[in-house]
Scaffold this motif. Structure first.
Motif, PDB file in Angstrom:
ATOM      1  N   PHE A 280       0.834  -1.211   0.000  1.00 50.16           N
ATOM      2  CA  PHE A 280       0.000   0.000   0.000  1.00 50.16           C
ATOM      3  C   PHE A 280       0.870   1.264   0.000  1.00 50.16           C
ATOM      4  N   ILE A 281       1.938   1.260   0.813  1.00 53.41           N
ATOM      5  CA  ILE A 281       2.815   2.432   0.879  1.00 53.41           C
ATOM      6  C   ILE A 281       3.489   2.675  -0.460  1.00 53.41           C
ATOM      7  N   GLU A 282       3.951   1.614  -1.102  1.00 54.99           N
ATOM      8  CA  GLU A 282       4.613   1.750  -2.402  1.00 54.99           C
ATOM      9  C   GLU A 282       3.660   2.309  -3.446  1.00 54.99           C
ATOM     10  N   LEU A 283       2.431   1.825  -3.443  1.00 53.21           N
ATOM     11  CA  LEU A 283       1.442   2.342  -4.382  1.00 53.21           C
ATOM     12  C   LEU A 283       1.161   3.811  -4.124  1.00 53.21           C
ATOM     13  N   PHE A 284       1.086   4.197  -2.854  1.00 54.51           N
ATOM     14  CA  PHE A 284       0.841   5.600  -2.501  1.00 54.51           C
ATOM     15  C   PHE A 284       2.004   6.479  -2.950  1.00 54.51           C
ATOM     16  N   ILE A 285       3.234   6.025  -2.718  1.00 57.03           N
ATOM     17  CA  ILE A 285       4.408   6.815  -3.104  1.00 57.03           C
ATOM     18  C   ILE A 285       4.441   7.030  -4.609  1.00 57.03           C
ATOM     19  N   LYS A 286       4.202   5.980  -5.375  1.00 61.27           N
ATOM     20  CA  LYS A 286       4.262   6.098  -6.830  1.00 61.27           C
ATOM     21  C   LYS A 286       3.160   7.003  -7.367  1.00 61.27           C
ATOM     22  N   ALA A 287       1.960   6.863  -6.799  1.00 62.43           N
ATOM     23  CA  ALA A 287       0.833   7.666  -7.298  1.00 62.43           C
ATOM     24  C   ALA A 287       0.999   9.145  -6.982  1.00 62.43           C
ATOM     25  N   THR A 288       1.482   9.465  -5.785  1.00 66.92           N
ATOM     26  CA  THR A 288       1.579  10.866  -5.376  1.00 66.92           C
ATOM     27  C   THR A 288       2.801  11.561  -5.968  1.00 66.92           C
TER      28      THR A 288
END
Length: 392
Positions: A280-288
């Protein structure tokens, strides 16, 4: 319908549209428990200034008023209230179309005088009681400010308002420097009671603004420029209000299609340890990090709060702004997390899992730490400034 009736109808529609957007964001609970009490408290605080100036305001120099008003010089344009449909109908009626445009520009001139009067009314207790200045001096100050604002608005009307990004920033630097130099001359002329210099600056600023806006005032062939400026102003406040709204649905902005993104073009893994939380954190970092709006929003909250810590004199205002800034940051981070992870069609079905909440907690903590550090540094900087510069 004549041109003035059409203009007043357009102005009325514009204000109603802005009010409708505010109503969608500010529901009745916010209105009753926050907006109305704030207005009432502000009225009584302002009334008390006429009786006794607060201690923190007594240390403000006159130069602080000029710096504050310099910040209010930006953000407006001369409006003509044209619409896209006017391309077909009103341009065939040149007299009606040109009359509406002229009325819109005259209204913009008058509206800035009203803005100057409102701002001067706000600083009137400080002006008369603390600085012991006269009404005539306040009128001269308002005339200096509004004439320079007309000048800046006219120059901006000559620029490409559809230009965005770093090119827009570079283009605005000369205007900013030029306005700062002129405003410095205004300040020196004012403190030296140089009436001739003040009158000359007001005259030059006004004449140059009229000369620059003349083509829009006398011709129907600036339609594309007029339309671009009016659309920019119409959407500006909507974007601010929508950005502050946590619940209102927003239309996604179009982005250019690329074969591969600039960041993580090969979908590189950030974390070697593959756990649900890290996913979840990795997805958030990439999206933002791929969306500049999220990055700008984070730094805007940090910048405004830290600036308030430096500028606001009383300690209780600093603590209040730091607390409000922290709360707003946490709410904003929760909103971004929900938009990126919680409401996404591929990940929202996992929103009840433990890794989802662990990831959200980790992201909030990590992003709150730099914010708190910057706020503390701003407080230390404020103490240093006060120890070295007595007028702060």
């Amino acid at each position: 319908m004549n041109s003035w009736q059409l203009l007043f109808k357009r102005i009325s529609q514009n204000w109603k549209q802005q009010f409708a957007v505010v109503k969608r964001v500010v529901d009745w609970t916010v209105l009753v428990y926050l907006v109305i009490p704030t207005i009432v408290i502000s009225f009584f605080i302002y009334q008390s200034w006429w009786i006794q100036i607060p201690g923190w305001m007594r240390i403000l120099p006159l130069s602080a008023i000029f710096v504050l008003f310099f910040l209010f010089l930006w953000g407006d344009h001369f409006l003509t209230y044209v619409r896209e449909a006017d391309r077909i109908f009103l341009r065939k009626k040149e007299k009606l179309f040109l009359g509406m445009k002229r009325g819109g520009i005259i209204y913009s001139y008058a509206f800035q005088w009203w803005s100057a009067a409102t701002l001067c009314l706000f600083i009137a207790p400080l002006w008369f009681i603390h600085f012991d200045l006269q009404v005539g001096q306040l009128i001269l100050f308002a005339a200096l400010w509004v004439s320079l604002k007309w000048f800046i608005m006219a120059v901006k009307g000559k620029l490409d308002v559809e230009l965005r990004g770093w090119r827009s920033l570079l283009r605005g630097i000369p205007l900013f420097i030029g306005a700062a130099i002129i405003w410095t001359w205004c300040y020196k002329a004012f403190i030296n009671d140089n009436i001739l210099m003040i009158a000359t600056l007001i005259f030059i600023n006004t004449i140059v603004s009229i000369w620059l806006v003349r083509s829009r005032f006398t011709s129907v062939h600036t339609f594309e420029k007029d339309l671009a400026i009016d659309e920019l102003e119409k959407n500006k406040y909507m974007e601010i209000i929508f950005g502050l709204s946590m619940d209102m649905e927003k239309m996604p902005k179009p982005v250019p299609v690329r074969n591969s993104p600039r960041l993580y073009s090969k979908s590189n893994r950030i974390f070697k340890n593959r756990t649900p939380k890290n996913g979840f954190i990795e997805l958030f970092i990439k999206a933002t990090t791929r969306n500049i709006e999220y990055i700008i929003g984070y730094f805007q909250i940090m910048g405004v709060t830290s600036a308030a810590m430096v500028i606001l004199p009383p300690i209780w205002l600093k603590v209040t702004m730091a607390s409000l800034g922290t709360i707003f940051l946490l709410i904003w981070l929760g909103s971004v997390w929900h938009k990126v992870i919680g409401s996404h069609s591929f990940t929202k079905k996992y929103a009840s899992e433990e890794g989802y909440f662990e990831g959200k907690k980790m992201v909030t903590t990590v992003l709150a730490i730099p914010f708190i550090i910057i706020i503390c540094c701003s407080f230390i900087i404020n103490i240093w400034i006060r120890n070295h510069f007595f007028f702060f």
